[in-house]
Design a protein around this motif. Sequence first.
Motif, PDB file in Angstrom:
ATOM      1  N   ASP A 131      33.731  54.354  38.145  1.00  0.00           N
ATOM      2  CA  ASP A 131      34.734  53.909  37.303  1.00  0.00           C
ATOM      3  C   ASP A 131      34.533  52.540  36.641  1.00  0.00           C
ATOM      4  OD1 ASP A 131      36.806  53.674  35.643  1.00  0.00           O
ATOM      5  OD2 ASP A 131      38.239  54.110  36.451  1.00  0.00           O
TER       6      ASP A 131
ATOM      7  N   HIS B  42      35.592  50.607  33.713  1.00  0.00           N
ATOM      8  CA  HIS B  42      36.872  50.056  34.180  1.00  0.00           C
ATOM      9  C   HIS B  42      37.755  49.396  34.827  1.00  0.00           C
ATOM     10  CE1 HIS B  42      41.265  49.999  32.637  1.00  0.00           C
ATOM     11  NE2 HIS B  42      42.093  50.985  33.146  1.00  0.00           N
ATOM     12  N   LEU B  43      37.913  50.563  35.972  1.00  0.00           N
ATOM     13  CA  LEU B  43      38.049  49.489  37.606  1.00  0.00           C
ATOM     14  C   LEU B  43      37.038  48.183  37.887  1.00  0.00           C
ATOM     15  CD1 LEU B  43      40.600  50.810  39.523  1.00  0.00           C
ATOM     16  CD2 LEU B  43      38.439  51.861  41.200  1.00  0.00           C
ATOM     17  N   LYS B  44      36.122  47.441  37.402  1.00  0.00           N
ATOM     18  CA  LYS B  44      35.524  47.057  37.488  1.00  0.00           C
ATOM     19  C   LYS B  44      35.961  45.739  36.990  1.00  0.00           C
ATOM     20  CE  LYS B  44      32.089  48.846  40.074  1.00  0.00           C
ATOM     21  NZ  LYS B  44      30.086  48.294  40.357  1.00  0.00           N
ATOM     22  N   SER B  45      36.820  45.630  35.495  1.00  0.00           N
ATOM     23  CA  SER B  45      36.984  44.973  33.904  1.00  0.00           C
ATOM     24  C   SER B  45      38.532  44.093  35.131  1.00  0.00           C
ATOM     25  CB  SER B  45      37.494  45.734  32.889  1.00  0.00           C
ATOM     26  OG  SER B  45      38.641  46.599  33.900  1.00  0.00           O
ATOM     27  N   ASN B  46      38.115  43.144  34.431  1.00  0.00           N
ATOM     28  CA  ASN B  46      39.402  41.816  35.436  1.00  0.00           C
ATOM     29  C   ASN B  46      40.413  41.988  35.089  1.00  0.00           C
ATOM     30  OD1 ASN B  46      40.273  39.878  36.298  1.00  0.00           O
ATOM     31  ND2 ASN B  46      39.301  38.394  34.638  1.00  0.00           N
ATOM     32  N   PRO B  47      41.646  42.842  36.169  1.00  0.00           N
ATOM     33  CA  PRO B  47      42.673  43.036  35.667  1.00  0.00           C
ATOM     34  C   PRO B  47      44.124  41.899  35.337  1.00  0.00           C
ATOM     35  CG  PRO B  47      42.408  43.395  37.830  1.00  0.00           C
ATOM     36  CD  PRO B  47      41.506  42.763  37.165  1.00  0.00           C
ATOM     37  N   PHE B  48      43.208  40.173  35.842  1.00  0.00           N
ATOM     38  CA  PHE B  48      43.855  39.236  35.487  1.00  0.00           C
ATOM     39  C   PHE B  48      44.218  38.446  34.226  1.00  0.00           C
ATOM     40  CE2 PHE B  48      43.312  39.850  40.439  1.00  0.00           C
ATOM     41  CZ  PHE B  48      43.940  40.075  40.582  1.00  0.00           C
ATOM     42  N   LYS B  49      44.903  38.084  33.841  1.00  0.00           N
ATOM     43  CA  LYS B  49      45.247  36.990  32.867  1.00  0.00           C
ATOM     44  C   LYS B  49      45.668  35.503  33.210  1.00  0.00           C
ATOM     45  CE  LYS B  49      48.634  39.101  30.774  1.00  0.00           C
ATOM     46  NZ  LYS B  49      50.032  38.590  29.734  1.00  0.00           N
ATOM     47  N   ALA B  50      45.023  34.836  32.174  1.00  0.00           N
ATOM     48  CA  ALA B  50      44.866  33.319  32.506  1.00  0.00           C
ATOM     49  C   ALA B  50      46.247  32.735  31.620  1.00  0.00           C
ATOM     50  CB  ALA B  50      43.952  32.687  32.375  1.00  0.00           C
ATOM     51  N   PRO B  51      46.814  31.892  31.842  1.00  0.00           N
ATOM     52  CA  PRO B  51      47.726  31.205  31.163  1.00  0.00           C
ATOM     53  C   PRO B  51      47.605  30.954  28.861  1.00  0.00           C
ATOM     54  CG  PRO B  51      47.988  30.473  33.113  1.00  0.00           C
ATOM     55  CD  PRO B  51      46.953  31.520  33.318  1.00  0.00           C
TER      56      PRO B  51
END
Lengths: 162, 180
Positions: free
Chosen positions: A15, A17-26
């Motif tokens: 997958d 999609h699973l390797k994409s970064n799930p975090f956001k920066a402010p």
Amino acid sequence: MSKSYMNEQYDITDDPHLKSNPFKAPEGYLESLEERILSLAGIVQGEAAEEVVTPSGSRRRFGILKPALLLACTFGVIFGMGYGVLRLTGTLGKSPNGEDSHYAKMVEKGLIKTKFINWIEEDLEYDDFYEEDQDFDEEEVVSWLATQYSSMELAQLYYDEK
Amino acid sequence: MEDSDIIALYKSGQAERAFTFIVRKYSERLYWHIRQLVADHDDADDILQETFIKVWNALPAFREDSKLYTWLYRIATNESLTFLKRRKLRATFTLRDPDMDMASFIESDPLFDGDELQLSLQKAIATLPPKQKSVFVMRYFHEIKYEDISEIMGISVGALKASYHHAFNKVQEYLKKEGY
């Protein structure tokens, strides 16, 4: 991917999609990141990145002397402002209560003479009051006294003095 | 700019300029690497700053027997591992489970933008020991070659492969338990 229709064991390598970064920066954090890190190391951004040539000797010396020069300029401005205010208000050389100081009066009367005043007075005409070695003509004194006072008054003065 | 050009710039006496290019090229990449290890943005930011202060101070001692990027990743990874050890120690003293803490933190973090599956994956990663977690993050997310991870971690390629395999199985197992 939903849990419900999973029959076989899920393989995370399949997958992307699973390797994409799930975090956001402010918001704005990443944009200012470079500048903040460089300021931590005491580097001004732009100067370091754009300039290819290292500063010349005179420029480096100016950079070192710059704080001292700024301090001297600040003192100069403060002194100038203070002097200007005293000149405008006319309080320069006067005591706080607005009268000439006792010392100034003494100097003016000649009771105190400073070296500087002595030097100035060398070129000035002396008033009779200040001349110490003045010679009087006795005849002139007698004739002046005779015109001013009667013989009785002169006798009285002589008597009182005795 | 290539790493070799940055090093050449540094050697020519333009240290500040070279450092500026390092920060420009690697600050964001290192931030995401640290962030995936510690999860919290504020912690990641602190560690990133510490990392670059160390890089700036250690730059004169940098030898070209390692690549610039593996050297940077090594400093960032070591800083993150030190932080994770301290966090684990703090949690132990307060009788809390650090893995659960991290999982619940990710769940409630407004800066986590993933779906349910991604959340489960992050929870699974949170259960891994710090070194195993570092290997997994570098290999799985950043797809860094084993040879480079070996340089970063100071572990042999063989040991790294075993460590990754172990971590991979743990993550798969966790997801299976979650119903995937």
